[in-house]
Design an enzyme around this catalytic site. Structure first.
Site, PDB file in Angstrom:
ATOM      1  NE  ARG A   2     -19.742   1.701   1.907  1.00 14.71           N
ATOM      2  CZ  ARG A   2     -19.316   1.326   0.704  1.00 14.71           C
ATOM      3  NH1 ARG A   2     -18.210   1.872   0.214  1.00 14.71           N
ATOM      4  NH2 ARG A   2     -19.988   0.428  -0.003  1.00 14.71           N
ATOM      5  CD  GLU A  51      -0.333   6.654   9.679  1.00 15.07           C
ATOM      6  OE1 GLU A  51      -0.596   5.434   9.835  1.00 15.07           O
ATOM      7  OE2 GLU A  51      -1.198   7.510   9.490  1.00 15.07           O
ATOM      8  N   GLY A  66      -8.409  10.899   6.614  1.00 15.33           N
ATOM      9  CA  GLY A  66      -8.386  10.090   5.406  1.00 15.33           C
ATOM     10  C   GLY A  66      -7.079   9.337   5.274  1.00 15.33           C
ATOM     11  NE  ARG A  67      -5.340   4.978   3.621  1.00 15.45           N
ATOM     12  CZ  ARG A  67      -6.185   4.532   4.542  1.00 15.45           C
ATOM     13  NH1 ARG A  67      -6.456   5.281   5.600  1.00 15.45           N
ATOM     14  NH2 ARG A  67      -6.750   3.347   4.414  1.00 15.45           N
ATOM     15  CG  HIS A 127      -3.843   5.600  11.585  1.00 19.00           C
ATOM     16  ND1 HIS A 127      -3.222   5.342  10.392  1.00 19.00           N
ATOM     17  CD2 HIS A 127      -5.165   5.369  11.352  1.00 19.00           C
ATOM     18  CE1 HIS A 127      -4.102   4.965   9.483  1.00 19.00           C
ATOM     19  NE2 HIS A 127      -5.304   4.981  10.051  1.00 19.00           N
TER      20      HIS A 127
END
Length: 318
Positions: free
Chosen positions: A156, A263, A233-234, A281
């Site tokens: 998405r 994080e 993304g990650r 983030h």
């Protein structure tokens, strides 16, 4: 009839807190003096867990909650939920796959422009008085004009970024587990091939073991000295030690990151690099979007307890 009991693992915005407290018997771990005592006191009654995708629902927690029915995540990612344990215990897991797509795609494009055109460094140059003292800043070595954006993970968010990138005149290529029907963008059958074919590599993958350190020294070498890495993304998808080494050595031209391996701790080697743009983030970090994410979580909880069918179960739920 007694209200369903929900254990909340992360903070929510006030508007969502008010709705949760009105609809459910809520027990909040954030801010609790003794979170373990909160869990122990409510364990037998808890039927649901709610959280932003920064909480952790492992097997140990689920086993402490014998009447748990659903884990509702207020975000797209749910790798912090032990899906094997959830399926074994017939615990429904839901997420909010659409609530943050547009916001994250907007920040992704902003981060691409900032990284390639060195806009964060330019802002710092001006604020430090260097423009007046030293004259014009050095020209940015990169440009979006005529560039190819390679999207690793055309889900998405990847699709939403691609649409925005097309408006910038970028050419689009992608890699995923399979070639997508009806997608005209150039497909590459491996991350290595995509990195070699693009100027800017955007990481838009989910987290988890399948993508852990997918971007390593080998991929960065394929991206090359004029290439840029952007990750929304990650953080676990990028080997940060390898990235620091590549940025220091000029193996790639620059990187823009909104997510990190550990994080909120950021690899110390990244912080001092002028060719790295670092955001804390915040891609989904606006009040409207975080409210929408919380509302999607709430909608799943309400639908589950009213009908037994959530609005957006994760794909593993069938």
């Amino acid at each position: 009839m007694a209200k369903p009991t929900v254990l909340m693992l992360t903070p929510m915005l006030p508007a969502i807190v008010e709705k949760l407290n009105a609809r459910f018997e809520t027990h909040w771990l954030p801010g609790a003096a003794d979170p373990e005592a909160v869990i122990a006191d409510a364990a037998e009654r808890v039927r649901a867990i709610g959280m932003f995708p920064t909480g952790k629902v492992d097997a140990a927690l689920m086993r402490r909650l014998p009447n748990l029915e659903i884990v509702a995540v207020a975000g797209a990612g749910y790798e912090w939920v032990d899906m094997s344990e959830a399926k074994a215990r017939s615990v429904m897991v839901t997420n909010a796959p659409d609530a943050l797509t547009a916001e994250v795609a907007d920040v992704a494009m902003a981060l691409i422009v900032m990284t390639v055109r060195k806009l964060a460094a330019a802002d710092a140059y001006l604020r430090a008085g260097r423009w007046e003292a030293e004259g014009p800043m050095k020209l940015s070595p990169g440009s979006l004009v005529g560039a190819t954006l390679g999207i690793l993970g055309l889900g998405r968010i990847g699709h939403a970024v691609a649409k925005r990138a097309e408006a910038f005149g970028l050419k689009i290529a992608y890699h995923g587990r399979r070639r997508q029907d009806g997608v005209a963008y150039a497909y590459h059958d491996s991350p290595e091939a995509l990195a070699e074919a693009c100027d800017i590599l955007l990481v838009a993958t989910p987290g988890g073991a399948d993508t852990h350190h997918m971007i390593d020294a080998r991929i960065l070498e394929k991206l090359g000295r004029s290439g840029y890495l952007v990750n929304i993304g990650r953080g676990t998808a990028v080997d940060e030690a390898a990235l620091v080494a590549a940025l220091e050595a000029g193996t790639i031209a620059g990187a823009g990151l909104d997510v990190y391996e550990d994080e909120p701790r950021v690899h110390p080697g990244l912080v001092g690099l002028e060719n790295a743009v670092l955001l804390p983030h915040l891609a989904s970090g606006s009040v409207p979007t975080r409210t929408a994410m919380g509302q999607a979580m709430l909608d799943n909880l309400e639908a589950w307890f009213e009908t037994g069918k959530p609005v957006s179960p994760v794909s593993e739920m069938g």
